[in-house]
Design a protein around this motif. Structure first.
Motif, mmCIF file in Angstrom:
data_model
loop_
_atom_site.group_PDB
_atom_site.id
_atom_site.type_symbol
_atom_site.label_atom_id
_atom_site.label_comp_id
_atom_site.label_asym_id
_atom_site.label_seq_id
_atom_site.Cartn_x
_atom_site.Cartn_y
_atom_site.Cartn_z
ATOM 1 N N SER A 1 1.391 13.589 -9.037
ATOM 2 C CA SER A 1 0.509 13.945 -7.933
ATOM 3 C C SER A 1 -0.558 12.863 -7.821
ATOM 4 N N VAL A 2 -0.826 12.398 -6.604
ATOM 5 C CA VAL A 2 -1.794 11.314 -6.382
ATOM 6 C C VAL A 2 -3.208 11.882 -6.347
ATOM 7 N N HIS A 3 -4.115 11.255 -7.095
ATOM 8 C CA HIS A 3 -5.502 11.730 -7.162
ATOM 9 C C HIS A 3 -6.496 10.762 -6.530
ATOM 10 N N ARG A 4 -6.083 9.566 -6.175
ATOM 11 C CA ARG A 4 -6.970 8.667 -5.444
ATOM 12 C C ARG A 4 -6.130 7.706 -4.622
ATOM 13 N N ALA A 5 -6.693 7.231 -3.523
ATOM 14 C CA ALA A 5 -5.948 6.394 -2.584
ATOM 15 C C ALA A 5 -5.699 5.007 -3.179
ATOM 16 N N VAL A 6 -4.446 4.579 -3.163
ATOM 17 C CA VAL A 6 -4.064 3.240 -3.611
ATOM 18 C C VAL A 6 -2.881 2.793 -2.765
ATOM 19 N N THR A 7 -2.477 1.549 -2.962
ATOM 20 C CA THR A 7 -1.282 1.020 -2.311
ATOM 21 C C THR A 7 -0.278 0.643 -3.388
ATOM 22 N N VAL A 8 0.941 1.110 -3.244
ATOM 23 C CA VAL A 8 2.014 0.813 -4.198
ATOM 24 C C VAL A 8 3.166 0.180 -3.447
ATOM 25 N N GLY A 9 3.502 -1.045 -3.791
ATOM 26 C CA GLY A 9 4.624 -1.707 -3.138
ATOM 27 C C GLY A 9 4.472 -1.801 -1.638
ATOM 28 N N GLY A 10 3.238 -1.909 -1.161
ATOM 29 C CA GLY A 10 2.990 -2.018 0.268
ATOM 30 C C GLY A 10 2.892 -0.696 0.994
ATOM 31 N N VAL A 11 3.036 0.425 0.281
ATOM 32 C CA VAL A 11 2.947 1.758 0.886
ATOM 33 C C VAL A 11 1.645 2.414 0.434
ATOM 34 N N ALA A 12 0.851 2.870 1.379
ATOM 35 C CA ALA A 12 -0.415 3.541 1.059
ATOM 36 C C ALA A 12 -0.134 4.980 0.662
ATOM 37 N N VAL A 13 -0.691 5.383 -0.485
ATOM 38 C CA VAL A 13 -0.587 6.780 -0.912
ATOM 39 C C VAL A 13 -1.985 7.368 -0.956
ATOM 40 N N ARG A 14 -2.074 8.661 -0.672
ATOM 41 C CA ARG A 14 -3.374 9.320 -0.529
ATOM 42 C C ARG A 14 -3.484 10.489 -1.511
ATOM 43 N N PRO A 15 -4.702 10.904 -1.837
ATOM 44 C CA PRO A 15 -4.877 12.070 -2.703
ATOM 45 C C PRO A 15 -4.108 13.275 -2.164
#
Length: 405
Positions: free
Chosen positions: A296-310
């Protein structure tokens, strides 16, 4: 071939050998597995509506697993949703942060190689002796049943059960299988009735584990007390070891032997201990005992060019990451990003890894002593979480030829 010439057996095109690993996955997960493999063609990382962010690349998977602050096991859509109602809040499967680090530090010395080697030598001496005798006599042996017996014998010792017969070990394995079979690749959480049925299995085992926790410090549970674990933490750990420690080993051993057989490497592995070690690691990659991992994502980051959000759910398609390396080949080294990815990475790398490997090595060596082996019967299992054989019957060719002579 001349017109009218009859087709002989030699003329017929050879059939492609059955890809039994693919068959095992399709039998266990007839709908989810094609979807999982189809997602591998969508790229290293892809957002799938209704499913989450899917990671198909080993390097990106390792990046996610190493970052326990951003990608956690205790948020919505994570393993915590699945197992906390059954095992309680204080097991490594559903913890993060300082509480997780503190518990893991206390458990670090629990399964050191010297202890696991001695435990497996003691517990498996008799059942392995019987298995080896049967193979030497040329009997047909179901490796699925044998692997279940061995795995249950070891976990019985770990949680403090007084189970001393193969019948008792089979019953113990079947209890765990009833719980694990409630979960599929699509399961997010167990229903109230499933939680109730799981606790009906696990609570009595927890009571036994707690009694062992209060007893001799030479036992695994007694060592937990000496290491500073509370009763609740020890009960939770026993339940987690029971659920994860039996299925992984029991399903893997028949698949390892089948892979070596199907690729013509059984006798090579029997003669060469180093090759057997590489074959075990390579078979782990191909079979991928943990085909999917959730975070489960807990803070916004970018992984492999894809933005993931909390609040995003990340599904690490471990099987896709591992199978991208190609077919089974124990002579090909693994790249660094792939190294034991099937056991996790970072703060949640499997703490029971030494125990699992100690069991696998002993059972594999016992079976391979009887090589060359022939597989006389096999079938795939349905309704299971970890793909496996329902039956894999083997027999020693050497013993059979000796009887004929």
């Amino acid at each position: 071939m001349k017109p009218g010439h009859p087709v002989t057996r030699r003329d017929r095109p050879r059939r492609r050998p059955v890809d039994w690993e693919r068959r095992l996955y399709l039998t266990a997960h007839p709908f989810a597995y094609p979807l999982l493999r189809g997602l591998a063609r969508r790229g290293p990382i892809v957002r799938v509506p209704g499913l989450g962010v899917v990671v198909n690349d080993a390097s990106l998977a390792r990046e996610v697993l190493m970052d326990g602050e951003t990608f956690r096991k205790d948020g919505p859509g994570s393993p915590g949703d699945l197992w906390t109602p059954v095992l309680g809040p204080s097991v490594l499967l559903n913890m993060e942060g300082e509480a997780h680090r503190a518990l893991r530090r206390r458990l670090t010395d629990l399964f050191v190689p010297s202890y696991t080697e001695a435990l497996c030598d003691r517990v498996l001496e008799e059942p392995l002796g019987r298995l080896g005798d049967r193979l030497r006599r040329g009997e047909t042996v179901d490796l699925v049943d044998a692997a279940r017996v061995m795995a249950a014998a070891v976990i019985s010792e770990v949680i403090g059960l007084d189970a001393r017969t193969e019948t008792a070990w089979r019953d113990l394995f079947e209890q765990g299988e009833r719980v694990v079979s409630m979960v599929s690749l699509r399961t997010r959480r167990l229903s109230p009735s499933q939680v109730r049925r799981a606790r009906e299995v696990l609570d009595p085992l927890g009571d036994i584990a707690e009694k062992a926790y209060l007893g001799d410090e030479s036992t695994v549970m007694g060592r937990m007390r000496a290491l500073g674990l509370s009763r609740e933490e020890a009960r939770g750990a026993a339940g987690a070891f029971f659920l994860t420690g039996t299925e992984t080993v029991a399903t893997f051993i028949p698949r390892l032997v089948a892979l070596l057989h199907d690729h013509g490497r059984l006798e090579d592995a029997a003669r060469d201990g180093a090759l057997l070690g590489r074959a075990v690691e390579e078979a782990m990659r191909v079979t991928t005992p943990t085909p999917v991992m959730l975070r489960s994502v807990h803070r916004a980051v970018t992984v492999g060019g894809v933005a993931v959000r909390p609040g995003d759910r990340v599904l690490i398609a471990t099987h896709n990451c591992c199978r991208a390396h190609g077919p089974f080949d124990p002579d090909r080294p693994h790249p660094p990003e792939l190294r034991r990815l099937w056991f996790g990475a970072g703060p949640h790398f499997c703490i029971g890894y030494p125990l699992a490997m100690a069991q696998i090595r002993r059972v594999a060596r016992t079976v391979l002593v009887a090589a060359p082996l022939e597989i006389t019967e096999r079938s795939a299992a349905r309704g299971v979480l970890i793909p496996t054989y329902r039956r894999l019957a083997v027999r020693s060719v050497r013993a059979r030829e000796g009887d004929a002579a």
